[in-house]
Design an enzyme around this catalytic site. Structure first.
Site, mmCIF file in Angstrom:
data_model
loop_
_atom_site.group_PDB
_atom_site.id
_atom_site.type_symbol
_atom_site.label_atom_id
_atom_site.label_comp_id
_atom_site.label_asym_id
_atom_site.label_seq_id
_atom_site.Cartn_x
_atom_site.Cartn_y
_atom_site.Cartn_z
ATOM 1 N N ASP A 139 71.216 69.322 71.099
ATOM 2 C CA ASP A 139 70.376 70.535 69.666
ATOM 3 C C ASP A 139 69.379 69.620 69.971
ATOM 4 O OD1 ASP A 139 69.710 72.957 69.308
ATOM 5 O OD2 ASP A 139 70.675 72.249 67.254
ATOM 6 N N HIS A 146 59.166 73.555 62.570
ATOM 7 C CA HIS A 146 60.444 73.539 61.935
ATOM 8 C C HIS A 146 60.800 72.512 61.137
ATOM 9 C CE1 HIS A 146 64.790 74.002 61.395
ATOM 10 N NE2 HIS A 146 64.328 72.815 61.991
ATOM 11 N N GLU A 211 69.867 79.508 63.642
ATOM 12 C CA GLU A 211 69.239 79.209 63.287
ATOM 13 C C GLU A 211 68.872 79.913 64.842
ATOM 14 O OE1 GLU A 211 69.288 74.883 64.379
ATOM 15 O OE2 GLU A 211 68.445 74.635 61.743
ATOM 16 N N GLU A 213 67.382 80.416 68.609
ATOM 17 C CA GLU A 213 67.201 78.782 69.465
ATOM 18 C C GLU A 213 67.042 79.330 71.247
ATOM 19 O OE1 GLU A 213 69.057 75.066 69.033
ATOM 20 O OE2 GLU A 213 69.716 75.035 67.017
ATOM 21 N N ASP A 245 72.140 77.846 66.197
ATOM 22 C CA ASP A 245 73.409 77.640 65.355
ATOM 23 C C ASP A 245 73.885 77.537 64.919
ATOM 24 O OD1 ASP A 245 73.994 74.743 65.071
ATOM 25 O OD2 ASP A 245 71.890 74.000 64.929
ATOM 26 N N ARG A 249 74.413 74.335 54.908
ATOM 27 C CA ARG A 249 72.974 73.559 53.979
ATOM 28 C C ARG A 249 73.535 72.914 52.881
ATOM 29 N NH1 ARG A 249 69.999 74.067 59.035
ATOM 30 N NH2 ARG A 249 69.110 76.397 59.412
ATOM 31 N N GLN A 252 74.884 70.176 54.935
ATOM 32 C CA GLN A 252 74.776 69.086 56.075
ATOM 33 C C GLN A 252 73.322 68.727 54.730
ATOM 34 O OE1 GLN A 252 71.468 71.379 58.433
ATOM 35 N NE2 GLN A 252 70.747 69.604 59.145
ATOM 36 N N LYS A 265 77.965 71.619 60.800
ATOM 37 C CA LYS A 265 76.968 72.452 62.033
ATOM 38 C C LYS A 265 78.316 72.629 63.470
ATOM 39 C CE LYS A 265 72.690 71.688 62.733
ATOM 40 N NZ LYS A 265 71.541 72.645 62.216
ATOM 41 N N THR A 269 79.238 77.880 67.201
ATOM 42 C CA THR A 269 77.399 78.088 67.852
ATOM 43 C C THR A 269 78.069 79.325 68.344
ATOM 44 O OG1 THR A 269 77.122 75.680 68.551
ATOM 45 C CG2 THR A 269 75.481 76.882 68.980
ATOM 46 N N GLU A 385 63.949 78.702 56.512
ATOM 47 C CA GLU A 385 62.921 78.207 56.014
ATOM 48 C C GLU A 385 61.855 79.980 55.106
ATOM 49 O OE1 GLU A 385 61.476 76.278 59.600
ATOM 50 O OE2 GLU A 385 63.416 76.920 60.243
HETATM 51 MN MN MN Z 1 70.062 73.537 65.874
#
Ligand code: MN
Length: 441
Positions: A139, A146, A211, A213, A245, A249, A252, A265, A269, A385
């Site tokens: 990834d 971002h 996420e 992507e 993804d 948080r 993380q 993560k 996915t 975000e």
């Molecule tokens: Mn990602």
């Protein structure tokens, strides 16, 4: 390096599959993306298929019908298998030969219409699997917006780390938990250590995020010790899909230093079933740009073709569907809209960088682009975000609010390409739903 336009891109082409001609479908005859499918709820073998309008062309049935010859017949035999790895390994000559043959068979006026018609199934009647065996998943982190937005939350004075403008940053992810659209995922449990705490607790994540992507499918690989040059890199790429993804948080934040994402993560996915080929994307290429005040790409990341057409204009959308919306039969609510042209690095640069050490890529390897946020508030491509780290909740049309995902929430990713003089093509969707955590005891 970039694929030239050919008769398969002609915007005036029409298919005898009438649902492919309405101008709004993701799957007109100019797209022809690949997936692996079978009849829903059946125990049939999975096999390769191609989307046309609201139908799937069954490549195993087409092969058995014996309508193809030469390179296209060999390519169809490989693409008819339960995973696309062998087809991906054949390379761009085979991919192109099959695309051209399918385009000709599906056009208005094709002499073989009746025989091909017998190989179609309605998309609403099929289920999909992950289209290839993914040996390795990497990834990337290629949106500078971002990287800056997230960096600001952790380091207000120094949001962008000094390596960002030199290195296409990535981490090696987990391939085994990549699943296909339609799946449900349990909220992950993990270690969380709140601000001001010194001892972590083990609990279901309370800051679960998506996420937005793109996934990048490697077609032909390279031998270990042999790098892929940036000028040759795109010939190794089979196509693109949507990729969510999922990210915990709070897990993380506690685990990411010093080695980066791990359990935050690895629980899942979600990708879209359809792979839009690089050839289908040829009309939507755009110049790569880099501000003169920024470091310019180092030599192994630089080639004329990168500048001419390294970027791809793909509009990206993410929508949220809550339990309440489903119950009220309300449509999912758009959360953000962005574009792959925001990527600070091109697909070819990601491939060249990944292999500069001599690391070997293999057919069916998958890259994530990284969360593809743009420069505006509307293009922030994760809840982290959109809610400024959970500090500014979003109010939905139902009156519900969200900082992070609740149980029952589904996240839907979509993408499409549109340009005057070209047929609109789309990616279908990636749909994934969060269900409650499994009790640890
Ligand atoms: Mn990602």
């Amino acid at each position: 390096m970039t694929i030239a336009l050919n008769e398969t891109h002609d915007a005036s082409l029409r298919s005898w599959v009438t649902s492919a001609n309405d101008g709004n479908t993701d799957f007109p005859i100019q797209n022809l993306p690949f997936a692996v499918f079978r009849r829903a709820g059946s125990s049939e073998a999975f096999r390769g298929g191609v989307a046309i309008g609201d139908q799937v062309l069954d490549l195993a049935a087409l092969r058995a019908a014996g309508l193809l010859t030469g390179d296209a017949a060999g390519a169809c035999a490989a693409a008819a298998k339960p995973s696309l790895n062998d087809f991906m390994a054949m390379g761009s000559t085979a991919w192109s030969a099959l695309r051209l043959a399918l385009s000709r068979l599906l056009r208005v006026g094709a002499a073989q219409e009746a025989s091909v018609q017998a190989c179609l199934l309605a998309q609403r009647d099929v289920e999909y699997s992950v289209p290839a065996k993914i040996g390795d998943y990497t990834d990337f982190f290629t949106s500078i917006h971002h990287a800056t937005n997230v960096g600001k939350l952790f380091r207000p004075d120094n949001p962008l780390l000094p390596n960002y403008k030199w290195v296409p940053i990535a981490y090696h992810g987990r391939a085994s938990s990549i699943g296909v659209s339609g799946e449900s995922l349990h909220r992950p449990v993990g270690q969380v250590c709140g601000a001001g705490q010194t001892v972590p607790v083990v609990q279901p994540s309370r800051r679960l995020d998506f996420e937005l992507e793109l996934g990048i499918w490697i077609g032909t690989g390279n031998a270990q010790g042999k790098r892929i040059k940036v000028a040759d890199a795109e010939a190794h790429v089979f196509g693109l899909c949507l990729l969510n993804d999922w990210s915990a948080r709070d897990v993380q934040a506690w685990e990411y230093q010093p080695l980066g994402p791990f359990l935050a993560k690895n629980f899942g996915t979600t990708i879209s079933p359809w792979i839009v080929t690089m050839e289908a994307l040829a009309p939507f290429r755009a110049p790569f740009t880099r501000a003169a005040s920024d470091p310019q790409p180092l030599h192994y990341l630089d080639a004329p073709a990168v500048w001419q057409s390294g970027s791809i204009d793909i509009q990206l959308d993410v929508l949220l569907e809550t339990e309440k919306m489903r119950a009220a039969k309300q449509s999912a609510q758009p959360l953000a809209r962005s574009n792959f042209v925001e990527s600070y690095w091109t697909v070819s640069q990601m491939v060249a960088h990944h292999t500069v050490t001599g690391c070997n890529l293999q057919p069916g390897d998958l890259f994530g682009s990284g969360t593809m946020s743009g420069p505006t508030d509307e293009s922030r491509a994760s809840l982290l975000e959109l809610t400024v780290g959970g500090k500014e909740p979003i109010t939905l049309a139902t009156g519900e609010t969200r900082t992070f995902l609740e149980d029952g929430d589904a996240v839907i990713l979509r993408a499409h390409c549109e340009k005057v003089g070209a047929a609109r093509i789309g990616f279908g969707e990636s749909y994934g739903r969060i269900v409650p955590a499994i009790d640890l005891t």
